[in-house]
Design a protein around this motif. Structure first.
Motif, PDB file in Angstrom:
ATOM      1  N   ALA A 166       0.886  -1.161   0.000  1.00  0.00           N
ATOM      2  CA  ALA A 166       0.000   0.000   0.000  1.00  0.00           C
ATOM      3  C   ALA A 166       0.924   1.211   0.000  1.00  0.00           C
ATOM      4  CB  ALA A 166      -0.886   0.009   1.238  1.00  0.00           C
ATOM      5  N   ALA A 167       0.718   2.116  -0.947  1.00  0.00           N
ATOM      6  CA  ALA A 167       1.630   3.241  -1.097  1.00  0.00           C
ATOM      7  C   ALA A 167       0.877   4.511  -1.428  1.00  0.00           C
ATOM      8  CB  ALA A 167       2.633   2.932  -2.214  1.00  0.00           C
ATOM      9  N   THR A 168       1.589   5.618  -1.272  1.00  0.00           N
ATOM     10  CA  THR A 168       1.045   6.894  -1.718  1.00  0.00           C
ATOM     11  C   THR A 168       1.473   7.131  -3.161  1.00  0.00           C
ATOM     12  OG1 THR A 168       2.975   8.067  -0.834  1.00  0.00           O
ATOM     13  CG2 THR A 168       1.033   7.890   0.607  1.00  0.00           C
ATOM     14  N   ALA A 169       0.792   8.025  -3.824  1.00  0.00           N
ATOM     15  CA  ALA A 169       0.967   8.252  -5.263  1.00  0.00           C
ATOM     16  C   ALA A 169       2.196   9.111  -5.555  1.00  0.00           C
ATOM     17  CB  ALA A 169      -0.289   8.881  -5.840  1.00  0.00           C
ATOM     18  N   THR A 170       3.361   8.602  -5.207  1.00  0.00           N
ATOM     19  CA  THR A 170       4.594   9.280  -5.551  1.00  0.00           C
ATOM     20  C   THR A 170       5.080   8.775  -6.900  1.00  0.00           C
ATOM     21  OG1 THR A 170       5.972   7.620  -4.474  1.00  0.00           O
ATOM     22  CG2 THR A 170       5.247   9.501  -3.117  1.00  0.00           C
ATOM     23  N   GLU A 171       6.002   9.503  -7.495  1.00  0.00           N
ATOM     24  CA  GLU A 171       6.530   9.098  -8.796  1.00  0.00           C
ATOM     25  C   GLU A 171       7.219   7.735  -8.697  1.00  0.00           C
ATOM     26  OE1 GLU A 171       9.618  10.905 -12.048  1.00  0.00           O
ATOM     27  OE2 GLU A 171       8.415  12.308 -10.878  1.00  0.00           O
ATOM     28  N   GLY A 172       7.981   7.519  -7.632  1.00  0.00           N
ATOM     29  CA  GLY A 172       8.674   6.242  -7.455  1.00  0.00           C
ATOM     30  C   GLY A 172       7.720   5.079  -7.273  1.00  0.00           C
ATOM     31  N   ALA A 173       6.676   5.283  -6.491  1.00  0.00           N
ATOM     32  CA  ALA A 173       5.679   4.223  -6.294  1.00  0.00           C
ATOM     33  C   ALA A 173       4.980   3.893  -7.594  1.00  0.00           C
ATOM     34  CB  ALA A 173       4.668   4.638  -5.231  1.00  0.00           C
ATOM     35  N   ARG A 174       4.656   4.903  -8.379  1.00  0.00           N
ATOM     36  CA  ARG A 174       3.995   4.680  -9.667  1.00  0.00           C
ATOM     37  C   ARG A 174       4.915   3.908 -10.619  1.00  0.00           C
ATOM     38  NH1 ARG A 174      -1.251   4.863  -9.373  1.00  0.00           N
ATOM     39  NH2 ARG A 174      -2.063   6.814  -8.600  1.00  0.00           N
ATOM     40  N   GLU A 175       6.210   4.218 -10.582  1.00  0.00           N
ATOM     41  CA  GLU A 175       7.147   3.503 -11.445  1.00  0.00           C
ATOM     42  C   GLU A 175       7.221   2.033 -11.047  1.00  0.00           C
ATOM     43  OE1 GLU A 175      11.819   3.462 -12.856  1.00  0.00           O
ATOM     44  OE2 GLU A 175      11.154   4.981 -11.444  1.00  0.00           O
ATOM     45  N   LEU A 176       7.249   1.760  -9.755  1.00  0.00           N
ATOM     46  CA  LEU A 176       7.352   0.376  -9.290  1.00  0.00           C
ATOM     47  C   LEU A 176       6.044  -0.392  -9.421  1.00  0.00           C
ATOM     48  CD1 LEU A 176       9.487   0.876  -6.066  1.00  0.00           C
ATOM     49  CD2 LEU A 176      10.238  -0.115  -8.233  1.00  0.00           C
ATOM     50  N   LEU A 177       4.935   0.246  -9.074  1.00  0.00           N
ATOM     51  CA  LEU A 177       3.647  -0.446  -9.042  1.00  0.00           C
ATOM     52  C   LEU A 177       2.908  -0.398 -10.373  1.00  0.00           C
ATOM     53  CD1 LEU A 177       2.423   0.825  -5.566  1.00  0.00           C
ATOM     54  CD2 LEU A 177       3.322  -1.444  -6.114  1.00  0.00           C
ATOM     55  N   GLY A 178       3.222   0.564 -11.215  1.00  0.00           N
ATOM     56  CA  GLY A 178       2.519   0.730 -12.472  1.00  0.00           C
ATOM     57  C   GLY A 178       1.434   1.783 -12.350  1.00  0.00           C
ATOM     58  N   SER A 179       1.068   2.320 -13.470  1.00  0.00           N
ATOM     59  CA  SER A 179       0.092   3.411 -13.481  1.00  0.00           C
ATOM     60  C   SER A 179      -1.314   2.955 -13.099  1.00  0.00           C
ATOM     61  CB  SER A 179       0.064   4.080 -14.854  1.00  0.00           C
ATOM     62  OG  SER A 179      -0.278   3.129 -15.839  1.00  0.00           O
ATOM     63  N   ASP A 180      -1.568   1.649 -13.190  1.00  0.00           N
ATOM     64  CA  ASP A 180      -2.901   1.134 -12.855  1.00  0.00           C
ATOM     65  C   ASP A 180      -3.052   0.788 -11.380  1.00  0.00           C
ATOM     66  OD1 ASP A 180      -1.028  -0.860 -13.299  1.00  0.00           O
ATOM     67  OD2 ASP A 180      -2.493  -2.320 -13.977  1.00  0.00           O
ATOM     68  N   ALA A 181      -2.007   1.025 -10.590  1.00  0.00           N
ATOM     69  CA  ALA A 181      -2.062   0.704  -9.158  1.00  0.00           C
ATOM     70  C   ALA A 181      -2.924   1.706  -8.405  1.00  0.00           C
ATOM     71  CB  ALA A 181      -0.661   0.707  -8.566  1.00  0.00           C
ATOM     72  N   GLU A 182      -3.624   1.192  -7.422  1.00  0.00           N
ATOM     73  CA  GLU A 182      -4.410   2.064  -6.557  1.00  0.00           C
ATOM     74  C   GLU A 182      -3.482   2.581  -5.460  1.00  0.00           C
ATOM     75  OE1 GLU A 182      -8.437   2.027  -3.811  1.00  0.00           O
ATOM     76  OE2 GLU A 182      -7.687   0.157  -4.624  1.00  0.00           O
ATOM     77  N   CYS A 183      -3.259   3.886  -5.456  1.00  0.00           N
ATOM     78  CA  CYS A 183      -2.396   4.517  -4.456  1.00  0.00           C
ATOM     79  C   CYS A 183      -3.191   5.598  -3.727  1.00  0.00           C
ATOM     80  CB  CYS A 183      -1.179   5.158  -5.118  1.00  0.00           C
ATOM     81  SG  CYS A 183      -0.034   3.999  -5.876  1.00  0.00           S
ATOM     82  N   ALA A 184      -2.795   5.837  -2.485  1.00  0.00           N
ATOM     83  CA  ALA A 184      -3.411   6.906  -1.708  1.00  0.00           C
ATOM     84  C   ALA A 184      -2.781   8.233  -2.098  1.00  0.00           C
ATOM     85  CB  ALA A 184      -3.222   6.646  -0.216  1.00  0.00           C
ATOM     86  N   ALA A 185      -3.516   9.293  -1.958  1.00  0.00           N
ATOM     87  CA  ALA A 185      -2.980  10.622  -2.232  1.00  0.00           C
ATOM     88  C   ALA A 185      -1.854  10.922  -1.245  1.00  0.00           C
ATOM     89  CB  ALA A 185      -4.083  11.671  -2.120  1.00  0.00           C
ATOM     90  N   THR A 186      -0.804  11.525  -1.744  1.00  0.00           N
ATOM     91  CA  THR A 186       0.329  11.878  -0.894  1.00  0.00           C
ATOM     92  C   THR A 186      -0.136  12.827   0.207  1.00  0.00           C
ATOM     93  OG1 THR A 186       1.785  11.650  -2.789  1.00  0.00           O
ATOM     94  CG2 THR A 186       2.657  12.844  -0.909  1.00  0.00           C
ATOM     95  N   GLY A 187       0.237  12.508   1.427  1.00  0.00           N
ATOM     96  CA  GLY A 187      -0.122  13.341   2.571  1.00  0.00           C
ATOM     97  C   GLY A 187      -1.486  13.049   3.167  1.00  0.00           C
ATOM     98  N   ASN A 188      -2.217  12.091   2.622  1.00  0.00           N
ATOM     99  CA  ASN A 188      -3.558  11.782   3.115  1.00  0.00           C
ATOM    100  C   ASN A 188      -3.513  10.475   3.916  1.00  0.00           C
ATOM    101  OD1 ASN A 188      -6.257  11.050   3.467  1.00  0.00           O
ATOM    102  ND2 ASN A 188      -6.879  12.003   1.533  1.00  0.00           N
ATOM    103  N   ALA A 189      -3.290  10.621   5.221  1.00  0.00           N
ATOM    104  CA  ALA A 189      -3.137   9.456   6.095  1.00  0.00           C
ATOM    105  C   ALA A 189      -4.403   8.612   6.154  1.00  0.00           C
ATOM    106  CB  ALA A 189      -2.730   9.905   7.499  1.00  0.00           C
ATOM    107  N   ALA A 190      -5.554   9.249   6.146  1.00  0.00           N
ATOM    108  CA  ALA A 190      -6.821   8.502   6.206  1.00  0.00           C
ATOM    109  C   ALA A 190      -6.997   7.638   4.955  1.00  0.00           C
ATOM    110  CB  ALA A 190      -7.993   9.465   6.364  1.00  0.00           C
TER     111      ALA A 190
END
Length: 92
Positions: A12-36
């Motif tokens: 489970a990751a936030t939508a950072t550039e690095g996370a998107r590169e590793l997980l792919g653009s179709d991955a569901e990521c949380a908004a950066t800075g949104n803990a909830a």
């Protein structure tokens, strides 16, 4: 994160550039800075195990193909060869 992905561990990751590169653009990521939102994504990963496992398998295979030792060594060698060729061309 890469080590977790390659080992098949769901991430489970936030939508950072690095996370998107590793997980792919179709991955569901949380908004950066949104803990909830991140907490909600973690709960979803823990409860929707079939979907989580399916996606973890896809991401694991993609990471093994894109980030293998052999691939990284080949790409590094290509960079060095390119630099050498540029230096040779500049001397003429």
């Amino acid at each position: 994160m890469l080590e977790a992905i390659v080992s098949g561990t769901p991430v489970a990751a936030t939508a950072t550039e690095g996370a998107r590169e590793l997980l792919g653009s179709d991955a569901e990521c949380a908004a950066t800075g949104n803990a909830a939102e991140l907490a909600s994504l973690i709960v979803k990963k823990l409860t929707d195990t079939d979907e989580t496992r399916r996606f973890a398998d896809i991401v694991q295979q993609r990471a093994r193909e894109r980030f293998s030792i052999e691939k990284m060594a080949d790409e590094t060698e290509n960079v060095y060869r390119s630099v050498v060729e540029q230096k040779k061309a500049g001397r003429k």
